[in-house]
Design a protein around this motif. Sequence first.
Motif, PDB file in Angstrom:
ATOM      1  N   ALA A   1       0.822  -1.219   0.000  1.00  0.00           N
ATOM      2  CA  ALA A   1       0.000   0.000   0.000  1.00  0.00           C
ATOM      3  C   ALA A   1       0.855   1.269   0.000  1.00  0.00           C
ATOM      4  O   ALA A   1       0.551   2.225  -0.717  1.00  0.00           O
ATOM      5  N   ASP A   2       1.952   1.263   0.770  1.00  0.00           N
ATOM      6  CA  ASP A   2       2.801   2.453   0.845  1.00  0.00           C
ATOM      7  C   ASP A   2       3.343   2.836  -0.532  1.00  0.00           C
ATOM      8  O   ASP A   2       3.312   4.000  -0.916  1.00  0.00           O
ATOM      9  N   GLY A   3       3.823   1.841  -1.258  1.00  0.00           N
ATOM     10  CA  GLY A   3       4.373   2.078  -2.590  1.00  0.00           C
ATOM     11  C   GLY A   3       3.304   2.586  -3.541  1.00  0.00           C
ATOM     12  O   GLY A   3       3.550   3.478  -4.367  1.00  0.00           O
TER      13      GLY A   3
ATOM     14  N   GLU B   1      -2.121   7.718   6.348  1.00  0.00           N
ATOM     15  CA  GLU B   1      -1.591   9.051   6.643  1.00  0.00           C
ATOM     16  C   GLU B   1      -0.056   9.024   6.695  1.00  0.00           C
ATOM     17  O   GLU B   1       0.601   9.917   6.158  1.00  0.00           O
ATOM     18  N   ARG B   2       0.483   7.983   7.317  1.00  0.00           N
ATOM     19  CA  ARG B   2       1.936   7.833   7.408  1.00  0.00           C
ATOM     20  C   ARG B   2       2.555   7.674   6.019  1.00  0.00           C
ATOM     21  O   ARG B   2       3.579   8.280   5.711  1.00  0.00           O
TER      22      ARG B   2
ATOM     23  N   VAL C   1       6.061  10.800   1.813  1.00  0.00           N
ATOM     24  CA  VAL C   1       6.390  11.384   0.504  1.00  0.00           C
ATOM     25  C   VAL C   1       6.004  12.865   0.444  1.00  0.00           C
ATOM     26  O   VAL C   1       5.914  13.448  -0.633  1.00  0.00           O
ATOM     27  N   GLY C   2       5.768  13.464   1.610  1.00  0.00           N
ATOM     28  CA  GLY C   2       5.572  14.913   1.661  1.00  0.00           C
ATOM     29  C   GLY C   2       4.143  15.386   1.444  1.00  0.00           C
ATOM     30  O   GLY C   2       3.925  16.526   1.045  1.00  0.00           O
ATOM     31  N   TRP C   3       3.169  14.499   1.723  1.00  0.00           N
ATOM     32  CA  TRP C   3       1.759  14.882   1.558  1.00  0.00           C
ATOM     33  C   TRP C   3       1.031  14.807   2.893  1.00  0.00           C
ATOM     34  O   TRP C   3       1.380  14.010   3.756  1.00  0.00           O
ATOM     35  N   LYS C   4       0.021  15.634   3.042  1.00  0.00           N
ATOM     36  CA  LYS C   4      -0.779  15.589   4.270  1.00  0.00           C
ATOM     37  C   LYS C   4      -2.279  15.546   3.940  1.00  0.00           C
ATOM     38  O   LYS C   4      -2.711  16.041   2.881  1.00  0.00           O
TER      39      LYS C   4
ATOM     40  N   ILE D   1     -10.432  10.361   1.708  1.00  0.00           N
ATOM     41  CA  ILE D   1      -9.528  11.441   2.131  1.00  0.00           C
ATOM     42  C   ILE D   1      -9.045  12.241   0.923  1.00  0.00           C
ATOM     43  O   ILE D   1      -8.944  11.722  -0.192  1.00  0.00           O
ATOM     44  N   GLU D   2      -8.769  13.504   1.185  1.00  0.00           N
ATOM     45  CA  GLU D   2      -8.074  14.330   0.193  1.00  0.00           C
ATOM     46  C   GLU D   2      -6.720  14.670   0.790  1.00  0.00           C
ATOM     47  O   GLU D   2      -6.636  15.016   1.975  1.00  0.00           O
ATOM     48  N   ALA D   3      -5.675  14.534  -0.003  1.00  0.00           N
ATOM     49  CA  ALA D   3      -4.334  14.896   0.464  1.00  0.00           C
ATOM     50  C   ALA D   3      -3.731  15.946  -0.461  1.00  0.00           C
ATOM     51  O   ALA D   3      -4.025  15.963  -1.658  1.00  0.00           O
ATOM     52  N   VAL D   4      -2.916  16.807   0.136  1.00  0.00           N
ATOM     53  CA  VAL D   4      -2.239  17.871  -0.621  1.00  0.00           C
ATOM     54  C   VAL D   4      -0.760  17.897  -0.207  1.00  0.00           C
ATOM     55  O   VAL D   4      -0.415  17.395   0.866  1.00  0.00           O
TER      56      VAL D   4
END
Length: 231
Positions: free
Chosen positions: A146-148, A200-201, A206-209, A226-229
């Motif tokens: 999932a992380d990749g 979230e982690r 990779v620099g997103w929140k 979720i929306e991440a930016v």
Amino acid sequence: AEEVGGGDKEVVREYFNSTGFERWRKIYGETDEVNRVQKDIRLGHAKTVENAMLMLTEEGSLAGVTVCDAGCGTGLLSIPLAKEGAIVSASDISAAMVAEAEMKAKQQLPEENLPRFEVNDLESLSGKYNTVVCLDVLIHYPQNKADGMIAHLASLAEKRVILSFAPKTFYYDILKRIGELFPGPSKATRAYLHSEADVERALRKVGWKISKRGLTTTQFYFSRLIEAVPM
Ligand code: SAM
């Protein structure tokens, strides 16, 4: 590295080109040939699409905005996106799904607004898009993959990533649903739940929140949106 037992992805591709395609085409369709549970899942999923469209249009018009719909299924999100004027690139690992999505899009959209359809697994996608959307696909990814997958989606996006997944908090309820999702021989196709903290982690790495959160639940359907930016 492959999964133990070899190729989760191949199993998923095979499933969504055969029994899984037939099953999900019905659930994601409009006809009455669904049972009570499938109808409930259809409703829940429609709410996820609706909530995703709300998140997507909240920041302004989608006209001319490039959107990558990764794992587009039968096009239930790609089509409304295109209707809003987005420039949609829709892809799925399953050729059967892509064919169905393209057929539906052609019925509903003028030629010039049609998404660009492609049979492709999302790890092979490249390019840059304003927005990358990936609804209810993470369920096919074990945590170690999932992380990749999340990192790759983020690498394709300039402004935002919108992702939905089956949250681990609903573990016991969802067990019922998993039986419904993968009945009979195709139970080999596993369903994976993800904790919001893990997602979230993976984004933060990779620099997103996460900037927005939503949750859709019906009796048999649970999906965290979720929306991440970029941070
Ligand atoms: N996103 C669509 C929607 O919400 O209507 C479809 C969701 S469906 C539950 C999951 C889809 O993900 C299937 O169409 C399946 O073929 C696709 N899929 C699974 N693994 C994939 C991968 N590695 N790359 C691209 N698509 C994938």
